[in-house]
Design an enzyme around this catalytic site. Structure first.
Site, short mmCIF file in Angstrom:
data_model
loop_
_atom_site.label_atom_id
_atom_site.label_comp_id
_atom_site.label_asym_id
_atom_site.label_seq_id
_atom_site.Cartn_x
_atom_site.Cartn_y
_atom_site.Cartn_z
N ASP A 196 -56.01 57.92 98.53
CA ASP A 196 -57.21 56.84 97.42
C ASP A 196 -56.96 55.56 98.43
OD1 ASP A 196 -58.06 55.09 95.18
OD2 ASP A 196 -56.03 55.27 94.40
N HIS A 369 -54.37 51.86 91.41
CA HIS A 369 -54.50 52.37 92.49
C HIS A 369 -53.75 51.95 93.50
CE1 HIS A 369 -58.31 54.51 91.19
NE2 HIS A 369 -57.98 53.42 91.13
#
Length: 556
Positions: A196, A369
């Protein structure tokens, strides 16, 4: 040679690269294909009238016999939003956490899909195929039951982090399974990692979700006489839990507004991910309580025009009217591109007398994130031979590649590719090896993929310069003009205030018919095209605009 190629693992992203959202990745080995995620993204400004965008799955349709399943990392829209559209084309088994599968069920129910093969898995569960074994490994994210995925093959392990951050104090107490990641790295070795990249350009580490609780508590404590309205992502169940806990502590009832919020709240409560008691009330009953006894949790943190918060701000909500003294907490960062719409909603709320607190004022939101320090840690845990940054715009992928290089990954083993590219990898090497069909499928109402570049071009043309329609009635016997030309303008000029322009246009149209009659030209296509060309030049000279011109000829 063919056997050697057959031993290579193909990594084919169909979405999620050079963009935010629409995540979907194919892993193909020998005669088997698995798909990781099936997400959507919301349209950019130039996609006029489009509701959502999903990946092009032409490659999967052509290789349907190889597709063994779709493996879901977590239940966010950018990872499951395309599921109803995908399963209508390829009805293959779907695997994911209990929460992810329940959220998929809600979406499938809306589309009246009843024969999906949904399978619930837990952390460290493995789905064994002929040539691959797919393992789910727990990570932390802004939704419970988020997983990374390790694909075990005899060439090595392909590891996909999914969306993640390293949260040492998660709300549900379920920490990321770092031990299992390190164990796979040490015992088998991770051949390729896809990771990610959403926050790859942000230094430091992402704060724990628990830190939001203190910010909310402080705001609730100060708002003693105000009604509190909190806008956040419907899927952020840990955030909903903290809001509900703060409400209970300060003796407030909680009502929920927004269909997606109500659906997810119901699923989360049923599965035990959200613990609430009698302080949750129906939105229809808020009139029974004083302002200081209420908290309303709503959708609309991204300024979506049809969301509950937007309807409140525009006085269009049936149950909630914003009034002076309300405290509106927007517990989310605007997704890139949404800043203007969020700002617009905030302005409307302030005009109505509400106090608005957003994440740039108070500590009421953290990302799901990983930032740079966590991404470096993930490189250290996994120690991949090859690295492929995913989930992000190009600048994010590029920065993530630089981070991997900074912690010792061989630059020759780092790849930045695009949707549709094929990355072939085996235990010795990796290389780009061609492309497959990819792109975006536009969903407009019930239409799937029926709006293409030509339709979008026409919409853009109409939005910029408007439309002029010319209606002429002709005699079926001799082609004489019986009525018209009548001119209808939409989005171009107001006809009643532009009589001179309209008279000039009519003269040009009449002149076209006279010329065609003198040359004995009766083909309608030629007449229509000549009208368009003559009017186009005339209107541009007079107005410096290029409206869409639509001649309509009728015979009686």
């Amino acid at each position: 040679m063919s056997r050697n190629n057959n031993d290579k693992i193909k990594i084919i992203p169909l979405g999620g690269l050079n963009e935010i959202g629409k995540n979907m990745t194919i892993i193909e080995y020998k005669d088997e294909i698995i798909v990781i995620d099936a997400g959507l993204c919301f349209p950019e400004d130039e996609l006029l009238g489009i509701d959502i965008v999903i990946p092009d799955i032409t490659y999967l349709e052509k290789n349907i016999d190889k597709v063994k399943g779709i493996f879901i990392t977590h239940g966010h829209e950018d990872h499951i939003g395309a599921m109803p559209y995908i399963l209508k084309k390829i009805n293959v088994p779907v695997y994911g956490s209990a929460l992810s599968m329940e959220l998929v069920k809600v979406k499938l129910k809306e589309h009246r899909i009843t024969k999906a093969k949904l399978n619930t898995v837990g952390s460290r569960d493995q789905i064994k195929l002929k040539h691959m074994s797919v393992e789910f490994i727990r990570v932390n994210h802004s939704i419970p039951d988020a997983y990374s995925i390790a694909v075990h093959t005899n060439q090595g392990v392909i590891y996909h982090t999914g969306d993640f951050k390293i949260d040492l104090t998660p709300i549900d107490g379920e920490m990321m399974d770092i031990h299992r990641i390190c164990q796979i790295s040490d015992e088998e070795g991770i051949l390729l990692m896809m990771a990610d990249s959403t926050n790859a350009d942000k230094p430091g580490s992402t704060m724990s979700e628990k830190s939001v609780g203190a910010g909310l508590d402080d705001l609730f404590k100060k708002a003693q006489n105000s009604r509190i309205i909190v806008a956040t992502f419907a899927s952020n169940i840990h955030r909903l839990q903290q809001i509900a806990d703060a409400a209970k502590q300060y003796g407030r009832k909680v009502a929920v507004s927004g269909r997606s919020m109500v659906n997810i709240l119901g699923v989360a409560k049923d599965l035990g991910y959200l613990t609430t008691d009698e302080h949750i009330i129906d939105l229809n009953d808020i009139h029974k309580y004083k302002d200081e006894e209420l908290v309303i949790i709503t959708t609309g943190s991204q300024g979506e025009p049809m969301s509950a918060l937007a309807r409140m701000a525009n006085s269009e909500h049936k149950k909630v009217e914003i009034k002076k003294g309300d405290l509106v907490i927007i517990s989310a960062h605007p997704i890139p591109g949404n800043e203007k719409t969020v700002s617009k909603i905030i302005n409307f709320l302030l005009e109505k007398g509400a106090e608005v607190v957003s994440s740039d004022i108070a500590d009421i939101h953290v990302s799901g994130h990983a930032r740079q320090d966590e991404l470096k840690l993930m490189q250290a845990f996994a120690k991949p031979k090859f690295f492929l940054p995913v989930h992000g715009e190009y600048k994010m992928l590029k920065r993530h590649a630089e981070l991997a290089k900074s912690v010792g990954t061989n630059p020759d083993n780092i790849f930045i590719i695009s949707n549709g590219d094929i990355l072939e990898v085996d235990r010795r090497s990796a290389r780009k090896a061609g492309r497959v069909a990819s792109g975006r499928i536009l969903i407009d109402g019930l239409g799937v993929g029926d709006v293409g570049n030509i339709v979008l071009r026409d919409r853009k043309h109409l939005s910029e310069d408007g439309l002029m329609t010319i209606v002429v009635t002709l005699s079926k016997e001799d082609g004489r003009i019986l009525a018209g030309p009548d001119i209808i303008s939409r989005g171009f000029v107001y006809v009643r205030e532009s009589e001179g322009l309209m008279d000039g246009a009519k003269a040009i149209i009449n002149n076209v018919f006279e010329q065609c009659e003198s040359k004995n030209i009766k083909e309608w296509a030629y007449i229509k095209n000549t009208i368009k060309e003559e009017l186009k030049d005339y209107l541009y000279i007079k107005t410096k605009r290029n409206p869409m011109i639509l001649p309509i000829l009728m015979e009686v």
